[in-house]
Design a protein around this motif. Structure first.
Motif, PDB file in Angstrom:
ATOM      1  N   THR A 146       0.867  -1.180   0.000  1.00 63.22           N
ATOM      2  CA  THR A 146       0.000   0.000   0.000  1.00 63.22           C
ATOM      3  C   THR A 146       0.897   1.221   0.000  1.00 63.22           C
ATOM      4  O   THR A 146       1.846   1.301   0.779  1.00 63.22           O
ATOM      5  CB  THR A 146      -0.913   0.038   1.233  1.00 63.22           C
ATOM      6  OG1 THR A 146      -1.861  -1.024   1.156  1.00 63.22           O
ATOM      7  CG2 THR A 146      -1.667   1.368   1.304  1.00 63.22           C
ATOM      8  N   SER A 159      -4.418   7.120  -1.455  1.00 65.03           N
ATOM      9  CA  SER A 159      -3.795   5.806  -1.280  1.00 65.03           C
ATOM     10  C   SER A 159      -4.176   4.853  -2.406  1.00 65.03           C
ATOM     11  O   SER A 159      -5.226   4.986  -3.039  1.00 65.03           O
ATOM     12  CB  SER A 159      -4.209   5.187   0.062  1.00 65.03           C
ATOM     13  OG  SER A 159      -5.602   4.953   0.106  1.00 65.03           O
ATOM     14  N   ARG A 161      -3.585   0.427  -3.433  1.00 66.78           N
ATOM     15  CA  ARG A 161      -3.265  -0.849  -2.799  1.00 66.78           C
ATOM     16  C   ARG A 161      -2.985  -1.913  -3.843  1.00 66.78           C
ATOM     17  O   ARG A 161      -3.751  -2.107  -4.779  1.00 66.78           O
ATOM     18  CB  ARG A 161      -4.450  -1.258  -1.910  1.00 66.78           C
ATOM     19  CG  ARG A 161      -4.241  -2.431  -1.011  1.00 66.78           C
ATOM     20  CD  ARG A 161      -5.323  -2.454   0.064  1.00 66.78           C
ATOM     21  NE  ARG A 161      -6.650  -2.547  -0.492  1.00 66.78           N
ATOM     22  CZ  ARG A 161      -7.342  -3.683  -0.638  1.00 66.78           C
ATOM     23  NH1 ARG A 161      -6.788  -4.836  -0.269  1.00 66.78           N
ATOM     24  NH2 ARG A 161      -8.557  -3.683  -1.139  1.00 66.78           N
ATOM     25  N   GLY A 183      -8.403  -1.724  -5.102  1.00 70.23           N
ATOM     26  CA  GLY A 183      -7.055  -2.272  -5.149  1.00 70.23           C
ATOM     27  C   GLY A 183      -6.725  -2.923  -6.478  1.00 70.23           C
ATOM     28  O   GLY A 183      -7.553  -2.990  -7.395  1.00 70.23           O
TER      29      GLY A 183
END
Length: 290
Positions: A146, A159, A161, A183
């Motif tokens: 991450t 962010s 991932r 993600g």
């Protein structure tokens, strides 16, 4: 004239040589516990960062614990560094395998993420470029990761991932949750992979916590249960001293029965006056926390 290698490269070579000697020593029946302790100390001192960056209103801390059984040189890592124009970058990850090769690859992944982030602060682009870079070295290993960027001007966390354990967050007004972002695949597996970005505006004081699977998952302990326990811990201490919170989160690993190494990275932040606490995913609508 033969060029001299950098001190950093020599230090990395010395560390890997030492890891190899200690592994061989343990296999020959030497003191296993002492060898494991020395491996963990060498890993922390030479590869993991000695300190993490912070800015007014943001405090950070991390913890790392070696595998509990046997001589498993782990591939877990965390990192924090300054980005161009004053932002802060943080990463946490876990390399497949538990041996000297995994530890060496962990160092490569950490450096790759740092190098790419210096030129591309968007977390999705950072992971995409790091993925392509790692695929180019032709290694059979892969890593979950991450990467997040904290902007002290906008008070926003971005962010992305790569097959890694979701982050956990909580605010001092009692809201908390697990970041259920989409993600992408682990680094080093799929050429041309993309990684959606989740954005969180920090309106209230609280904490944002990243962990590796050694904290939340065990042989008969599902990851969902571990994340729920971490969420309870973070909710009870949101916005508190990050070092104390990291230590409390690490205790969750003791209840899972997991023999893997484990890492925790905590960002404790003050609130941004006038800003609402929201999540925003790539291509999605704004969503307030529970």
């Amino acid at each position: 004239m033969t060029p001299h290698r950098s001190t950093r490269a020599a230090s990395a070579d010395d560390l890997l040589a030492r890891l190899g000697r200690l592994t061989a020593q343990a296999k020959e029946g030497a003191e296993l516990h002492q060898a494991r302790v020395e491996l963990a100390e060498a890993l922390q001192r030479e590869i993991l960062p000695a300190s993490l960056p912070s800015v007014p209103g943001l405090r950070t801390a991390a913890r790392y614990a070696p595998a509990r059984h046997g001589l498993s040189v782990g591939g877990d890592w965390y990192d924090g560094f300054l980005l161009p124009e004053g932002a802060l970058g943080f990463s946490i990850g876990d390399v497949e395998g538990h041996d000297v090769e995994a530890a060496a690859f962990m160092g490569q992944v950490r450096i790759a993420v740092r190098a790419v982030a210096a030129a591309a602060a968007d977390p999705g682009e950072v992971l995409s470029r790091a993925n392509d870079l790692l695929l180019s070295v032709d290694c059979d290993l892969f890593a979950t990761c991450t990467f997040l960027c904290f902007d002290p001007v906008t008070w926003e966390i971005q962010s992305a991932r790569a097959g890694h354990v979701p982050a956990v967050w909580a605010t001092q007004d009692g809201r908390y949750g697990v970041v259920e972002d989409e993600g992408g695949p682990p680094l080093g597996m799929l050429p041309g992979a993309s990684y959606p970005v989740t954005r969180r505006s920090l309106g209230q004081a609280g904490s944002f916590v990243l962990v590796t699977d050694g904290v939340v998952e065990g042989p008969s302990f599902p990851i969902e249960a571990g994340l729920a326990r971490v969420a309870d811990v973070v909710r009870a201490a949101a916005g508190s001293d990050p070092g104390e919170l990291a230590a409390e989160v690490m205790k969750v690993a003791d209840s899972t029965g997991h023999a893997d190494d484990a890492a925790v990275l905590v960002l404790s932040h003050e609130g941004a006056p006038g800003r609402q606490d929201t999540f925003r995913g790539t291509g999605g609508a704004d969503a307030a926390g529970p």
